[in-house]
Design a protein around this motif. Sequence first.
Motif, PDB file in Angstrom:
ATOM      1  N   VAL A 117       0.848  -1.201   0.000  1.00  0.00           N
ATOM      2  CA  VAL A 117       0.000   0.000   0.000  1.00  0.00           C
ATOM      3  C   VAL A 117       0.877   1.243   0.000  1.00  0.00           C
ATOM      4  O   VAL A 117       0.658   2.173  -0.786  1.00  0.00           O
ATOM      5  N   ASP A 118       1.894   1.253   0.852  1.00  0.00           N
ATOM      6  CA  ASP A 118       2.795   2.413   0.921  1.00  0.00           C
ATOM      7  C   ASP A 118       3.545   2.612  -0.396  1.00  0.00           C
ATOM      8  O   ASP A 118       3.691   3.741  -0.863  1.00  0.00           O
ATOM      9  N   ALA A 119       4.008   1.515  -1.010  1.00  0.00           N
ATOM     10  CA  ALA A 119       4.727   1.617  -2.284  1.00  0.00           C
ATOM     11  C   ALA A 119       3.809   2.156  -3.376  1.00  0.00           C
ATOM     12  O   ALA A 119       4.218   3.021  -4.172  1.00  0.00           O
ATOM     13  N   ALA A 120       2.576   1.673  -3.422  1.00  0.00           N
ATOM     14  CA  ALA A 120       1.627   2.135  -4.437  1.00  0.00           C
ATOM     15  C   ALA A 120       1.305   3.618  -4.239  1.00  0.00           C
ATOM     16  O   ALA A 120       1.188   4.370  -5.217  1.00  0.00           O
ATOM     17  N   LYS A 121       1.176   4.045  -2.994  1.00  0.00           N
ATOM     18  CA  LYS A 121       0.892   5.452  -2.717  1.00  0.00           C
ATOM     19  C   LYS A 121       2.084   6.323  -3.122  1.00  0.00           C
ATOM     20  O   LYS A 121       1.898   7.383  -3.719  1.00  0.00           O
ATOM     21  N   GLN A 122       3.291   5.872  -2.818  1.00  0.00           N
ATOM     22  CA  GLN A 122       4.479   6.656  -3.170  1.00  0.00           C
ATOM     23  C   GLN A 122       4.626   6.774  -4.678  1.00  0.00           C
ATOM     24  O   GLN A 122       5.023   7.825  -5.184  1.00  0.00           O
TER      25      GLN A 122
ATOM     26  N   ARG B  41       2.348   7.077  -6.737  1.00  0.00           N
ATOM     27  CA  ARG B  41       1.351   8.035  -7.206  1.00  0.00           C
ATOM     28  C   ARG B  41       1.535   9.417  -6.583  1.00  0.00           C
ATOM     29  O   ARG B  41       0.710  10.298  -6.770  1.00  0.00           O
ATOM     30  N   GLY B  42       2.597   9.575  -5.811  1.00  0.00           N
ATOM     31  CA  GLY B  42       2.889  10.861  -5.196  1.00  0.00           C
ATOM     32  C   GLY B  42       2.010  11.186  -4.000  1.00  0.00           C
ATOM     33  O   GLY B  42       1.875  12.346  -3.619  1.00  0.00           O
ATOM     34  N   ILE B  43       1.419  10.162  -3.400  1.00  0.00           N
ATOM     35  CA  ILE B  43       0.560  10.344  -2.234  1.00  0.00           C
ATOM     36  C   ILE B  43       1.414  10.113  -0.986  1.00  0.00           C
ATOM     37  O   ILE B  43       2.130   9.109  -0.917  1.00  0.00           O
ATOM     38  N   PRO B  44       1.352  11.001  -0.009  1.00  0.00           N
ATOM     39  CA  PRO B  44       2.110  10.754   1.222  1.00  0.00           C
ATOM     40  C   PRO B  44       1.646   9.461   1.890  1.00  0.00           C
ATOM     41  O   PRO B  44       0.453   9.154   1.905  1.00  0.00           O
TER      42      PRO B  44
ATOM     43  N   GLN C 178      -8.814  -2.228   1.208  1.00  0.00           N
ATOM     44  CA  GLN C 178      -9.747  -2.033   0.100  1.00  0.00           C
ATOM     45  C   GLN C 178     -10.029  -0.556  -0.113  1.00  0.00           C
ATOM     46  O   GLN C 178     -10.127  -0.103  -1.260  1.00  0.00           O
ATOM     47  N   ASN C 179     -10.122   0.196   0.967  1.00  0.00           N
ATOM     48  CA  ASN C 179     -10.327   1.638   0.840  1.00  0.00           C
ATOM     49  C   ASN C 179      -9.172   2.291   0.091  1.00  0.00           C
ATOM     50  O   ASN C 179      -9.381   3.120  -0.798  1.00  0.00           O
ATOM     51  N   GLU C 180      -7.962   1.923   0.447  1.00  0.00           N
ATOM     52  CA  GLU C 180      -6.791   2.464  -0.249  1.00  0.00           C
ATOM     53  C   GLU C 180      -6.784   2.053  -1.715  1.00  0.00           C
ATOM     54  O   GLU C 180      -6.489   2.869  -2.603  1.00  0.00           O
ATOM     55  N   ALA C 181      -7.104   0.777  -1.977  1.00  0.00           N
ATOM     56  CA  ALA C 181      -7.141   0.310  -3.363  1.00  0.00           C
ATOM     57  C   ALA C 181      -8.221   1.054  -4.158  1.00  0.00           C
ATOM     58  O   ALA C 181      -7.979   1.466  -5.287  1.00  0.00           O
ATOM     59  N   ASN C 182      -9.402   1.238  -3.562  1.00  0.00           N
ATOM     60  CA  ASN C 182     -10.479   1.963  -4.240  1.00  0.00           C
ATOM     61  C   ASN C 182     -10.045   3.386  -4.575  1.00  0.00           C
ATOM     62  O   ASN C 182     -10.324   3.882  -5.670  1.00  0.00           O
ATOM     63  N   ASN C 183      -9.365   4.042  -3.646  1.00  0.00           N
ATOM     64  CA  ASN C 183      -8.892   5.414  -3.888  1.00  0.00           C
ATOM     65  C   ASN C 183      -7.886   5.451  -5.034  1.00  0.00           C
ATOM     66  O   ASN C 183      -7.946   6.348  -5.881  1.00  0.00           O
ATOM     67  N   MET C 184      -6.975   4.490  -5.071  1.00  0.00           N
ATOM     68  CA  MET C 184      -5.966   4.481  -6.142  1.00  0.00           C
ATOM     69  C   MET C 184      -6.567   4.106  -7.491  1.00  0.00           C
ATOM     70  O   MET C 184      -6.164   4.635  -8.523  1.00  0.00           O
ATOM     71  N   ILE C 185      -7.550   3.206  -7.477  1.00  0.00           N
ATOM     72  CA  ILE C 185      -8.228   2.822  -8.725  1.00  0.00           C
ATOM     73  C   ILE C 185      -9.005   4.017  -9.268  1.00  0.00           C
ATOM     74  O   ILE C 185      -9.019   4.270 -10.479  1.00  0.00           O
ATOM     75  N   ALA C 186      -9.628   4.785  -8.390  1.00  0.00           N
ATOM     76  CA  ALA C 186     -10.380   5.968  -8.816  1.00  0.00           C
ATOM     77  C   ALA C 186      -9.467   7.029  -9.432  1.00  0.00           C
ATOM     78  O   ALA C 186      -9.886   7.761 -10.331  1.00  0.00           O
ATOM     79  N   MET C 187      -8.224   7.084  -8.948  1.00  0.00           N
ATOM     80  CA  MET C 187      -7.268   8.060  -9.490  1.00  0.00           C
ATOM     81  C   MET C 187      -6.844   7.705 -10.908  1.00  0.00           C
ATOM     82  O   MET C 187      -6.415   8.554 -11.661  1.00  0.00           O
ATOM     83  N   GLY C 188      -6.916   6.416 -11.200  1.00  0.00           N
ATOM     84  CA  GLY C 188      -6.547   5.984 -12.550  1.00  0.00           C
ATOM     85  C   GLY C 188      -5.210   5.388 -12.676  1.00  0.00           C
ATOM     86  O   GLY C 188      -4.310   5.243 -12.056  1.00  0.00           O
TER      87      GLY C 188
END
Length: 115
Positions: free
Chosen positions: A70-75, A77-80, A105-115
């Motif tokens: 989750v942390d790697a996927a956020k990084q 995408r430039g998300i703290p 799942q919440n984190e995944a949903n947010n990243m999927i929504a970002m594209g």
Amino acid sequence: MKQRSIPVSIILSIVTCGIYGLYWFVCITNEMNALSNQNGAPSGGLSLVLSIITCNIYGIYWAYKMGEKVDAAKQQRGIPSSNSGILYLILQLFGLAVIGMALMQNEANNMIAMG
């Protein structure tokens, strides 16, 4: 990848006596592997089998590694990001894995929504 409703996933897990929860486990693992570009990581099916065989000892390790993904996927995408692995590990240790999966799942949903 598609967004999943967290309340529906939790309700289906309860209604099906955990069978949907196993499916959800596999799906969220595969989605996080794809979102974090870790294609060499163990698949959801393998993670499920290892968790069952080891009486969830692997599940504890899985929870920590999912936090790292989750942390790697956020990084990427430039998300703290913070150290999610510790949070998921603690939830897993206290028998609150469904809360950890809901957060994943919440984190995944947010990243999927970002594209």
